[in-house]
Motif scaffolding. Structure first.
Motif, PDB file in Angstrom:
ATOM      1  N   ASP A 164      48.447 -31.647   1.255  1.00  0.00           N
ATOM      2  CA  ASP A 164      47.406 -30.679   0.722  1.00  0.00           C
ATOM      3  C   ASP A 164      48.349 -29.479  -0.060  1.00  0.00           C
ATOM      4  N   THR A 165      49.655 -29.446   0.289  1.00  0.00           N
ATOM      5  CA  THR A 165      50.618 -28.701  -0.285  1.00  0.00           C
ATOM      6  C   THR A 165      50.827 -28.813  -1.756  1.00  0.00           C
ATOM      7  N   ALA A 166      50.424 -29.904  -2.382  1.00  0.00           N
ATOM      8  CA  ALA A 166      50.296 -30.203  -3.601  1.00  0.00           C
ATOM      9  C   ALA A 166      49.635 -29.341  -4.387  1.00  0.00           C
ATOM     10  N   LEU A 167      48.579 -28.560  -3.848  1.00  0.00           N
ATOM     11  CA  LEU A 167      47.760 -27.668  -4.446  1.00  0.00           C
ATOM     12  C   LEU A 167      48.793 -26.519  -4.975  1.00  0.00           C
ATOM     13  N   LEU A 171      49.760 -22.595  -8.359  1.00  0.00           N
ATOM     14  CA  LEU A 171      50.627 -21.329  -8.357  1.00  0.00           C
ATOM     15  C   LEU A 171      52.113 -21.342  -9.167  1.00  0.00           C
ATOM     16  N   GLY A 172      52.333 -22.600  -9.440  1.00  0.00           N
ATOM     17  CA  GLY A 172      53.448 -22.645 -10.372  1.00  0.00           C
ATOM     18  C   GLY A 172      54.681 -23.160  -9.449  1.00  0.00           C
ATOM     19  N   VAL A 173      54.455 -23.547  -8.102  1.00  0.00           N
ATOM     20  CA  VAL A 173      55.456 -23.880  -7.194  1.00  0.00           C
ATOM     21  C   VAL A 173      55.686 -25.234  -7.630  1.00  0.00           C
ATOM     22  N   VAL A 174      57.150 -25.492  -7.885  1.00  0.00           N
ATOM     23  CA  VAL A 174      57.642 -26.953  -8.332  1.00  0.00           C
ATOM     24  C   VAL A 174      57.689 -27.789  -7.139  1.00  0.00           C
ATOM     25  N   GLU A 175      56.635 -28.107  -6.638  1.00  0.00           N
ATOM     26  CA  GLU A 175      56.860 -29.244  -5.072  1.00  0.00           C
ATOM     27  C   GLU A 175      56.692 -30.768  -5.695  1.00  0.00           C
ATOM     28  N   LEU A 176      56.393 -31.616  -5.193  1.00  0.00           N
ATOM     29  CA  LEU A 176      56.490 -32.920  -5.362  1.00  0.00           C
ATOM     30  C   LEU A 176      55.620 -33.110  -6.374  1.00  0.00           C
ATOM     31  N   ALA A 177      54.138 -32.706  -6.316  1.00  0.00           N
ATOM     32  CA  ALA A 177      53.084 -33.154  -7.215  1.00  0.00           C
ATOM     33  C   ALA A 177      53.551 -32.452  -8.662  1.00  0.00           C
ATOM     34  N   PHE A 178      53.980 -31.348  -8.663  1.00  0.00           N
ATOM     35  CA  PHE A 178      54.243 -30.617  -9.885  1.00  0.00           C
ATOM     36  C   PHE A 178      55.664 -31.314 -10.525  1.00  0.00           C
ATOM     37  N   ALA A 179      56.489 -31.626  -9.526  1.00  0.00           N
ATOM     38  CA  ALA A 179      57.708 -32.234 -10.157  1.00  0.00           C
ATOM     39  C   ALA A 179      57.231 -33.646 -11.175  1.00  0.00           C
ATOM     40  N   GLY A 180      56.303 -34.323 -10.447  1.00  0.00           N
ATOM     41  CA  GLY A 180      55.906 -35.426 -11.394  1.00  0.00           C
ATOM     42  C   GLY A 180      55.390 -35.202 -12.626  1.00  0.00           C
ATOM     43  N   SER A 189      57.346 -42.143 -18.537  1.00  0.00           N
ATOM     44  CA  SER A 189      55.918 -42.759 -18.365  1.00  0.00           C
ATOM     45  C   SER A 189      55.462 -41.960 -17.133  1.00  0.00           C
ATOM     46  N   PRO A 190      54.146 -41.896 -17.049  1.00  0.00           N
ATOM     47  CA  PRO A 190      53.234 -41.459 -15.895  1.00  0.00           C
ATOM     48  C   PRO A 190      53.436 -42.299 -14.623  1.00  0.00           C
ATOM     49  N   LEU A 191      53.523 -43.824 -14.934  1.00  0.00           N
ATOM     50  CA  LEU A 191      53.846 -44.569 -14.069  1.00  0.00           C
ATOM     51  C   LEU A 191      55.276 -44.425 -13.121  1.00  0.00           C
ATOM     52  N   ALA A 192      56.249 -43.953 -14.063  1.00  0.00           N
ATOM     53  CA  ALA A 192      57.602 -43.649 -13.475  1.00  0.00           C
ATOM     54  C   ALA A 192      57.553 -42.341 -12.808  1.00  0.00           C
ATOM     55  N   GLY A 193      57.047 -41.316 -13.562  1.00  0.00           N
ATOM     56  CA  GLY A 193      57.034 -39.803 -13.042  1.00  0.00           C
ATOM     57  C   GLY A 193      56.434 -39.718 -11.687  1.00  0.00           C
TER      58      GLY A 193
END
Length: 225
Positions: A164-167, A171-180, A189-193
């Motif tokens: 859930d922290t992906a949300l 806010l602009g927090v560069v966590e895992l989902a935003f890193a992808g 590529s989306p598959l790699a990222g």
């Protein structure tokens, strides 16, 4: 694709992903740990019977019921604007951690409360008859038995909140989902990222899930001895 994989394992990319992973873990463990401590206090408060504490019990109940019904994304946005009005220099990671703490506290209060309620009432009444204070009854009678009910769902909740922290990316927090997303914007590529992000989420969630399952099995066995 082979070029993506080669670039994915460069020192800079791995360091970038490690930093994003660290932010995800920070929000989860700090927020849920503080939330567990506060939730324990609120759960105990809600089960007191002192008339003078009635306003605090009502306030605690209102807080829990409100924050359990607000989507986490809405909590993030509300905390963002509320905190920036008083602490404009606080980092986005700090703001997101506060939001995680607020949400986790509400849910963990209910989890702790269910554990406290699982202790048979006659045992509590017997402790009161023997002259134990409310604090001693809680420490020596209620909590030792309640832990086996509290800990497994609390651990499972923490595992869930890792995802859930992906949300916080909103806010602009560069966590895992935003890193992808950033990796894809840089040309991966989306598959790699997002595949790299998927692997990292699995590496976090799988062992934590196994620990939660093991904890539940062991504590369930101890309850039936």
């Amino acid at each position: 694709m082979n070029g993506d994989l080669a670039n994915l394992f460069t020192a800079d990319t791995l360091a970038f992903l490690a930093a994003a992973l660290g932010r995800t873990l920070w929000m989860t463990f700090i927020g849920c740990t503080i939330g567990f401590v506060i939730g324990m206090g609120l759960a105990i408060l809600r089960r007191t019977r002192a008339p003078l504490l009635a306003p605090l019990r009502w306030a605690a109940a209102l807080y829990v019921e409100t924050f359990r019904r607000i989507p986490f994304l809405v909590i993030l946005i509300l905390v963002l604007f509320s905190v920036q009005a008083f602490a404009p220099d606080l980092s986005l990671l700090g703001i997101a951690t506060i939001a995680v703490t607020l949400a986790a506290t509400a849910y963990l209060t209910e989890i702790v409360g269910a554990g406290l309620d699982a202790v048979p009432r006659p045992q509590v009444e017997s402790a009161e008859v023997l002259g134990l204070s409310a604090f001693d009854t809680l420490r020596h009678v209620v909590l030792p038995q309640a832990w086996s009910v509290i800990l497994p769902p609390a651990a499972a909740f923490m595992v869930m909140f890792v995802k859930d922290t992906a949300l916080a990316s909103h806010l602009g927090v560069v966590e895992l989902a935003f890193a992808g997303k950033i990796l894809v914007n840089k040309g991966f590529s989306p598959l790699a990222g997002f595949g790299a992000v998927l692997v990292l989420y699995a590496l976090i969630s799988w062992p934590l899930g196994r620990i939660a399952s093991s904890l539940e099995s062991r504590l369930a066995a101890s309850r039936h001895r």
